[in-house]
Write a protein that holds these residues in place. Structure first.
Motif, PDB file in Angstrom:
ATOM      1  N   THR A   1       0.880  -1.155   0.000  1.00  0.00           N
ATOM      2  CA  THR A   1       0.000   0.000   0.000  1.00  0.00           C
ATOM      3  C   THR A   1       0.923   1.211   0.000  1.00  0.00           C
ATOM      4  N   LYS A   2       0.391   2.364  -0.273  1.00  0.00           N
ATOM      5  CA  LYS A   2       1.241   3.557  -0.219  1.00  0.00           C
ATOM      6  C   LYS A   2       1.793   3.752   1.184  1.00  0.00           C
ATOM      7  N   SER A   3       0.971   3.456   2.179  1.00  0.00           N
ATOM      8  CA  SER A   3       1.426   3.606   3.569  1.00  0.00           C
ATOM      9  C   SER A   3       2.547   2.636   3.907  1.00  0.00           C
ATOM     10  N   SER A   4       2.399   1.373   3.489  1.00  0.00           N
ATOM     11  CA  SER A   4       3.451   0.397   3.808  1.00  0.00           C
ATOM     12  C   SER A   4       4.733   0.705   3.047  1.00  0.00           C
ATOM     13  N   PHE A   5       4.606   1.172   1.802  1.00  0.00           N
ATOM     14  CA  PHE A   5       5.787   1.543   1.022  1.00  0.00           C
ATOM     15  C   PHE A   5       6.459   2.761   1.645  1.00  0.00           C
ATOM     16  N   SER A   6       5.648   3.669   2.137  1.00  0.00           N
ATOM     17  CA  SER A   6       6.169   4.856   2.816  1.00  0.00           C
ATOM     18  C   SER A   6       6.995   4.460   4.040  1.00  0.00           C
ATOM     19  N   ARG A   7       6.478   3.529   4.827  1.00  0.00           N
ATOM     20  CA  ARG A   7       7.222   3.062   6.011  1.00  0.00           C
ATOM     21  C   ARG A   7       8.487   2.320   5.604  1.00  0.00           C
ATOM     22  N   LEU A   8       8.387   1.472   4.581  1.00  0.00           N
ATOM     23  CA  LEU A   8       9.528   0.696   4.116  1.00  0.00           C
ATOM     24  C   LEU A   8      10.678   1.597   3.668  1.00  0.00           C
ATOM     25  N   THR A   9      10.345   2.653   2.945  1.00  0.00           N
ATOM     26  CA  THR A   9      11.370   3.531   2.379  1.00  0.00           C
ATOM     27  C   THR A   9      11.723   4.703   3.290  1.00  0.00           C
ATOM     28  N   ASN A  10      10.979   4.848   4.384  1.00  0.00           N
ATOM     29  CA  ASN A  10      11.180   5.969   5.295  1.00  0.00           C
ATOM     30  C   ASN A  10      10.961   7.314   4.592  1.00  0.00           C
ATOM     31  N   ILE A  11       9.934   7.340   3.763  1.00  0.00           N
ATOM     32  CA  ILE A  11       9.516   8.562   3.072  1.00  0.00           C
ATOM     33  C   ILE A  11       8.116   8.884   3.577  1.00  0.00           C
ATOM     34  N   SER A  12       7.879  10.134   3.954  1.00  0.00           N
ATOM     35  CA  SER A  12       6.551  10.471   4.461  1.00  0.00           C
ATOM     36  C   SER A  12       5.505  10.247   3.372  1.00  0.00           C
ATOM     37  N   ARG A  13       4.303   9.979   3.800  1.00  0.00           N
ATOM     38  CA  ARG A  13       3.227   9.708   2.850  1.00  0.00           C
ATOM     39  C   ARG A  13       2.963  10.902   1.919  1.00  0.00           C
ATOM     40  N   PRO A  14       2.910  12.152   2.439  1.00  0.00           N
ATOM     41  CA  PRO A  14       2.708  13.286   1.526  1.00  0.00           C
ATOM     42  C   PRO A  14       3.843  13.431   0.503  1.00  0.00           C
ATOM     43  N   THR A  15       5.069  13.171   0.925  1.00  0.00           N
ATOM     44  CA  THR A  15       6.203  13.252   0.003  1.00  0.00           C
ATOM     45  C   THR A  15       6.125  12.144  -1.037  1.00  0.00           C
ATOM     46  N   LEU A  16       5.725  10.947  -0.616  1.00  0.00           N
ATOM     47  CA  LEU A  16       5.551   9.847  -1.564  1.00  0.00           C
ATOM     48  C   LEU A  16       4.498  10.204  -2.606  1.00  0.00           C
ATOM     49  N   ASP A  17       3.411  10.804  -2.166  1.00  0.00           N
ATOM     50  CA  ASP A  17       2.374  11.227  -3.113  1.00  0.00           C
ATOM     51  C   ASP A  17       2.912  12.252  -4.114  1.00  0.00           C
ATOM     52  N   LYS A  18       3.745  13.160  -3.624  1.00  0.00           N
ATOM     53  CA  LYS A  18       4.349  14.148  -4.532  1.00  0.00           C
ATOM     54  C   LYS A  18       5.292  13.477  -5.526  1.00  0.00           C
ATOM     55  N   LEU A  19       6.043  12.496  -5.066  1.00  0.00           N
ATOM     56  CA  LEU A  19       6.928  11.753  -5.975  1.00  0.00           C
ATOM     57  C   LEU A  19       6.113  11.043  -7.054  1.00  0.00           C
ATOM     58  N   ILE A  20       5.034  10.414  -6.659  1.00  0.00           N
ATOM     59  CA  ILE A  20       4.192   9.687  -7.607  1.00  0.00           C
ATOM     60  C   ILE A  20       3.573  10.642  -8.630  1.00  0.00           C
ATOM     61  N   LYS A  21       3.187  11.813  -8.190  1.00  0.00           N
ATOM     62  CA  LYS A  21       2.586  12.799  -9.105  1.00  0.00           C
ATOM     63  C   LYS A  21       3.633  13.549  -9.923  1.00  0.00           C
ATOM     64  N   GLY A  22       4.896  13.424  -9.552  1.00  0.00           N
ATOM     65  CA  GLY A  22       5.957  14.147 -10.240  1.00  0.00           C
ATOM     66  C   GLY A  22       6.018  15.601  -9.833  1.00  0.00           C
ATOM     67  N   ASP A  23       5.596  15.886  -8.612  1.00  0.00           N
ATOM     68  CA  ASP A  23       5.497  17.272  -8.143  1.00  0.00           C
ATOM     69  C   ASP A  23       6.661  17.741  -7.279  1.00  0.00           C
ATOM     70  N   ILE A  24       7.727  16.970  -7.162  1.00  0.00           N
ATOM     71  CA  ILE A  24       8.901  17.402  -6.388  1.00  0.00           C
ATOM     72  C   ILE A  24       9.724  18.329  -7.278  1.00  0.00           C
TER      73      ILE A  24
END
Length: 124
Positions: A27-50
């Protein structure tokens, strides 16, 4: 391949990150925990918004390490899952000839029939 090329293609990289998540059953949450990336930052990465190259590099490196892949594999990632096809509806009218529906049941089936017809209009 350099991280700058990934940064220039961050929309594609974001789609590929999402495909990696789906393919591996995260899930996005489990991937976030695995990679130690916050969920909002992960969402930005997925959207290409960084917009910061330094921030992008930091988080992409975490993803590469957690998945044991390199930059080229991330950019050229081919999804393993197949997109779902549009739903297929099948109607059956195989009740015995002498079967009579109760009024409430008939009303429910009429409503369902209307919904199916609406779907046919919008999805065909």
């Amino acid at each position: 391949m350099s991280m700058e090329i990934l940064f220039d293609n961050r929309k594609i990289v974001g789609e590929n990150i999402l495909n990696i998540i789906k393919d591996n059953g995260y899930t996005k949450s489990s991937f976030s925990r695995l990679t130690n990336i916050s969920r909002p930052t992960l969402d930005k990465l997925i959207k290409g918004d960084i917009d910061s190259l330094a921030t992008f590099k930091t988080h992409i490196q975490k993803i590469l390490e957690s998945q044991d892949i390199n930059e080229e594999q991330l950019l050229n990632y081919a999804p393993k899952y197949k997109p779902k096809k549009e739903p297929i509806f099948a109607l059956s009218d195989n009740a015995p000839e002498n079967h009579i529906l109760k009024p409430k049941t008939r009303e429910m089936f009429d409503i369902l029939n209307d919904i199916v017809h609406l779907c046919e209009l919008y999805y065909n």
